[in-house]
Scaffold this active site. Structure first.
Site, PDB file in Angstrom:
ATOM      1  N   HIS A   1     -40.608 -16.819  23.133  1.00 58.27           N
ATOM      2  CA  HIS A   1     -39.331 -15.321  22.866  1.00 58.27           C
ATOM      3  C   HIS A   1     -39.483 -14.429  23.593  1.00 58.27           C
ATOM      4  O   HIS A   1     -39.062 -13.761  24.874  1.00 58.27           O
ATOM      5  CB  HIS A   1     -39.084 -15.511  22.466  1.00 58.27           C
ATOM      6  CG  HIS A   1     -37.962 -16.837  22.077  1.00 58.27           C
ATOM      7  ND1 HIS A   1     -36.707 -16.666  21.294  1.00 58.27           N
ATOM      8  CD2 HIS A   1     -38.175 -18.140  22.456  1.00 58.27           C
ATOM      9  CE1 HIS A   1     -36.309 -17.972  21.336  1.00 58.27           C
ATOM     10  NE2 HIS A   1     -36.716 -19.207  21.982  1.00 58.27           N
TER      11      HIS A   1
ATOM     12  N   ASP B   1     -20.990 -34.847  31.206  1.00 58.11           N
ATOM     13  CA  ASP B   1     -20.389 -33.731  30.723  1.00 58.11           C
ATOM     14  C   ASP B   1     -21.347 -34.130  29.467  1.00 58.11           C
ATOM     15  O   ASP B   1     -21.013 -34.358  28.177  1.00 58.11           O
ATOM     16  CB  ASP B   1     -18.832 -35.088  30.250  1.00 58.11           C
ATOM     17  CG  ASP B   1     -17.820 -34.111  29.590  1.00 58.11           C
ATOM     18  OD1 ASP B   1     -18.563 -32.895  28.996  1.00 58.11           O
ATOM     19  OD2 ASP B   1     -16.731 -34.417  29.380  1.00 58.11           O
TER      20      ASP B   1
ATOM     21  N   GLU C   1     -31.150 -19.946  29.040  1.00 58.68           N
ATOM     22  CA  GLU C   1     -31.479 -19.151  27.644  1.00 58.68           C
ATOM     23  C   GLU C   1     -33.131 -19.187  28.390  1.00 58.68           C
ATOM     24  O   GLU C   1     -33.380 -20.412  28.537  1.00 58.68           O
ATOM     25  CB  GLU C   1     -31.155 -20.115  26.462  1.00 58.68           C
ATOM     26  CG  GLU C   1     -32.395 -19.654  24.784  1.00 58.68           C
ATOM     27  CD  GLU C   1     -32.048 -20.341  23.921  1.00 58.68           C
ATOM     28  OE1 GLU C   1     -30.528 -21.285  23.580  1.00 58.68           O
ATOM     29  OE2 GLU C   1     -32.920 -20.301  23.345  1.00 58.68           O
TER      30      GLU C   1
ATOM     31  N   LYS D   1     -29.875 -28.357  17.910  1.00 57.41           N
ATOM     32  CA  LYS D   1     -30.324 -27.283  18.322  1.00 57.41           C
ATOM     33  C   LYS D   1     -31.056 -27.913  19.778  1.00 57.41           C
ATOM     34  O   LYS D   1     -30.750 -27.150  20.918  1.00 57.41           O
ATOM     35  CB  LYS D   1     -29.229 -25.889  18.260  1.00 57.41           C
ATOM     36  CG  LYS D   1     -28.912 -24.947  18.930  1.00 57.41           C
ATOM     37  CD  LYS D   1     -29.954 -23.916  19.885  1.00 57.41           C
ATOM     38  CE  LYS D   1     -29.050 -23.264  21.018  1.00 57.41           C
ATOM     39  NZ  LYS D   1     -30.568 -22.594  21.648  1.00 57.41           N
TER      40      LYS D   1
HETATM   41  C1  MEV Z   1     -33.769 -21.886  20.306  1.00 57.63           C
HETATM   42  O1  MEV Z   1     -32.793 -21.930  21.113  1.00 57.63           O
HETATM   43  C2  MEV Z   1     -34.162 -22.929  19.381  1.00 57.63           C
HETATM   44  C3  MEV Z   1     -34.633 -23.203  18.499  1.00 57.63           C
HETATM   45  O2  MEV Z   1     -34.406 -22.433  17.023  1.00 57.63           O
HETATM   46  C4  MEV Z   1     -35.159 -24.675  17.513  1.00 57.63           C
HETATM   47  C5  MEV Z   1     -35.545 -24.580  16.176  1.00 57.63           C
HETATM   48  O3  MEV Z   1     -35.483 -23.509  15.461  1.00 57.63           O
HETATM   49  O4  MEV Z   1     -35.972 -26.514  16.093  1.00 57.63           O
HETATM   50  C6  MEV Z   1     -36.354 -22.896  18.279  1.00 57.63           C
END
Ligand code: MEV
Length: 447
Positions: A395, A298, A86, A282
Site C-alpha cells: 500500500h 448493479d 482504491e 470487503k
Molecule cells: C483493504 O481494502 C482490504 C483488506 O483489508 C482486506 C483484508 O483485510 O482481508 C486488505
C-alpha cells in the site's frame, strides 16, 4: 449569497444546474464550474447518453479503469477490466492471477441461476381455503403474465415457480407470493418487477371475482411487488488448489507450509469473528465490485445479496473457506451473484460494452465465474499479504506515488523518493519535506 434551497431544480438545463450549485455552495463558483465542466465528455452524443443514466447530472466522476491480465479460469485466459479507485487492488488481483496461472489457474462453477421476486399482501380470510384455491390462482397468474413472459420463454427463461407463503405466524393475515425466475443472460430486474406487478393485479382480480368466497374475503391488500435482491440459488463457486509445497518458491517448502497454515487460520478467524469477516469480505468485494462496475452491473444488488448470504446462519461469516487435506491446499469462494451480460446498461455504457468485449462476450453464467474468481484472487492476495509481509508494504508504495503525483514531483525526484522511502513510513508531510529538501539541494529540478 445565493439561496441554498431551490424548487424546480430538475427542470433546469445542465448548465443552469451547474451554475446554481457552484454559485450556492462553492467558494469560487467560476473555478468550480470550469472544473466540473472540464470532465464533460468532448463527444456530445456520448455525454448525452451518460447524462441519461441518472438525474440532475452536472458532471462525470472518473475512476480508474484498469486491467488485471493472466486470469486463467477453467483453462481459458482472460484480461479482466476493473473499475476501482482504491490503490493496490488491481495490482493485487494481477499478482494473484499470475501466481495461480502457474498452479493450474482458477476453477469455477455456477450451481444455479434462479432469481426471486415477492408480492406481499394482507388477506383476512381462512388460510387453508387460500391454499386450496392456490392451484387455480397460480394458473391465472401465469396466464395473465403471459404477454410479459413470451419473449423470455423464447430465450429459454421465464417463470420457473410460484409459491404461496403464509407469514401469519410473524404478522397476522400476511402472505407472500414468491416467484422464481430464469432470466437467461440478463439481470432481469425490469422483467421480474413487471411480472410481479401483473401477479398482484391478477391476484386482486381473482379474489374479487371468486364466487365461493364470502364478501370480506374478496378484498386483498397488496402492499408491494418487487424482486428480492437475496438470490441464494444464483450461486457461483471459484476455487484454487495445489500441493502445499508448491505455494512457495522451489527450495522453500518449509516457508510454504508455514504460509499455508497461517493462511488457513486467517480464513478460519474470518469464519468465526464477524468483525474480521467484514474486513475479509470487503477484500473480496474489492475485486467483485470492480468487475461488476466495469460491466455496468448493479454492485449494490450484488453486495446486498452476498452480505445477506454471509449471514445466512444468523452470524455474519467469511464467504471464503480454506482447507489443507492430505498435503493439498484448497481455497474456495461461494458467492451468489445476480449478473447480466446483456440488457440494462451493458450495451448502452460504451465502457461496459468494451469490458464485455475484452472478456470475450461472456454469458451471464460465465461472467459469474469470472467475477467469483476475481473476488477469490483479491481475497487470496490480501490474506497472503496479511499473514506474511503485512498489508502496508504494498500500500505504501502506491500511497507514495499518489502523494508524489499530487505534489507534482519530477521524474528524477520520484525515483529518488521511492528509494528513500523503501524502508520508511510514508506520510504526506514526510514526502513534502523530502521534496522541499531536494529542491533546496538541487534547485535546477524544481517543477
Ligand atoms: C483493504 O481494502 C482490504 C483488506 O483489508 C482486506 C483484508 O483485510 O482481508 C486488505
Amino acid at each position: 449569497m445565493q439561496e441554498k434551497q431551490i424548487t424546480g431544480f430538475s427542470k433546469k438545463s445542465k448548465q443552469e444546474k451547474l451554475r446554481w450549485v457552484t454559485g450556492a455552495f462553492t467558494d469560487n463558483p467560476a473555478q468550480a464550474e470550469a472544473e466540473l465542466s472540464s470532465f464533460w465528455h468532448p463527444d456530445e452524443r456520448l455525454q448525452r447518453i451518460i447524462d441519461g443514466f441518472s438525474e440532475n447530472t452536472i458532471s462525470n466522476f472518473p475512476i480508474p479503469y484498469g486491467i488485471a491480465p493472466n486470469f486463467v479460469i477453467n483453462g481459458k485466459t482472460y484480461a479482466v477490466p476493473m473499475a476501482i479507485e482504491e490503490s493496490s487492488v488491481v495490482a493485487a488481483a494481477s499478482s494473484a492471477a499470475k501466481y495461480w496461472m502457474d498452479r493450474g489457474g482458477f476453477h469455477a462453477q455456477v450451481h444455479a441461476t434462479v432469481k426471486l421476486g415477492q408480492v406481499h399482501f394482507y388477506w383476512p380470510g381462512d388460510s387453508a381455503r387460500l391454499h386450496r384455491l392456490f392451484p387455480r390462482i397460480e394458473q391465472q397468474l401465469r396466464q395473465d403474465a403471459a404477454y410479459l413472459t413470451a419473449n423470455m420463454e423464447q430465450r429459454g427463461g421465464g417463470i420457473t415457480g410460484i409459491e404461496l407463503l403464509d407469514l401469519g405466524h410473524l404478522e397476522p393475515h400476511l402472505y407472500q407470493l414468491r416467484g422464481s425466475f430464469e432470466t437467461c443472460d440478463s439481470m432481469g430486474a425490469n422483467f421480474i418487477n413487471s411480472v410481479l406487478e401483473e401477479f398482484a393485479a391478477s391476484l386482486e382480480r381473482f379474489l374479487q371475482n371468486c364466487p365461493e368466497l364470502p364478501q370480506p374475503a374478496r378484498r386483498v391488500e397488496v402492499v408491494m411487488s418487487i424482486l428480492s435482491n437475496y438470490t441464494p440459488d444464483c450461486l457461483a463457486s471459484a476455487w484454487v488448489e495445489c500441493p502445499v509445497e508448491q505455494l512457495g518458491e522451489p527450495g522453500k517448502e518449509a516457508e510454504a507450509r508455514l504460509m499455508a497454515e497461517r493462511f488457513r487460520k486467517a480464513v478460519r478467524i474470518a469464519q468465526i469473528d464477524p468483525y474480521r469477516a467484514a474486513t475479509h469480505n470487503k477484500g473480496i468485494f474489492n475485486g467483485i465490485d470492480a468487475v461488476v462496475l466495469a460491466t455496468a452491473n448493479d454492485f449494490r444488488a450484488v453486495e446486498a445479496c452476498a452480505h445477506t448470504y454471509a449471514a445466512r446462519d444468523g452470524q455474519y461469516r467469511s464467504l471464503s473457506h480454506c482447507r489443507i487435506e492430505n498435503g493439498l491446499f484448497r481455497f474456495q469462494l461461494d458467492v451468489p451473484l445476480a449478473l447480466g451480460s446483456v440488457g440494462g446498461l451493458t450495451k448502452l455504457h460504451p465502457l461496459a460494452a468494451r469490458s464485455l468485449e475484452i472478456l470475450g462476450h461472456p454469458s451471464a453464467a460465465e461472467l459469474m465465474m469470472i467475477v467469483a474468481s476475481v473476488g477469490l484472487a483479491q481475497n487470496f492476495a490480501a490474506v497472503r499479504s496479511l499473514v506474511t509481509t503485512g498489508i502496508q508494504k504494498g500500500h505504501m508504495r502506491m500511497h507514495l506515488m499518489n502523494i508524489l503525483n499530487h505534489l507534482g514531483a519530477a521524474e528524477a525526484d520520484i525515483q529518488i523518493a521511492c528509494a528513500h522511502f523503501a524502508d520508511k513510513v510514508v506520510s504526506f508531510s514526510a514526502v513534502r519535506d523530502f521534496l522541499a529538501q531536494r529542491r533546496e539541494a538541487v534547485p535546477a529540478i524544481q517543477p
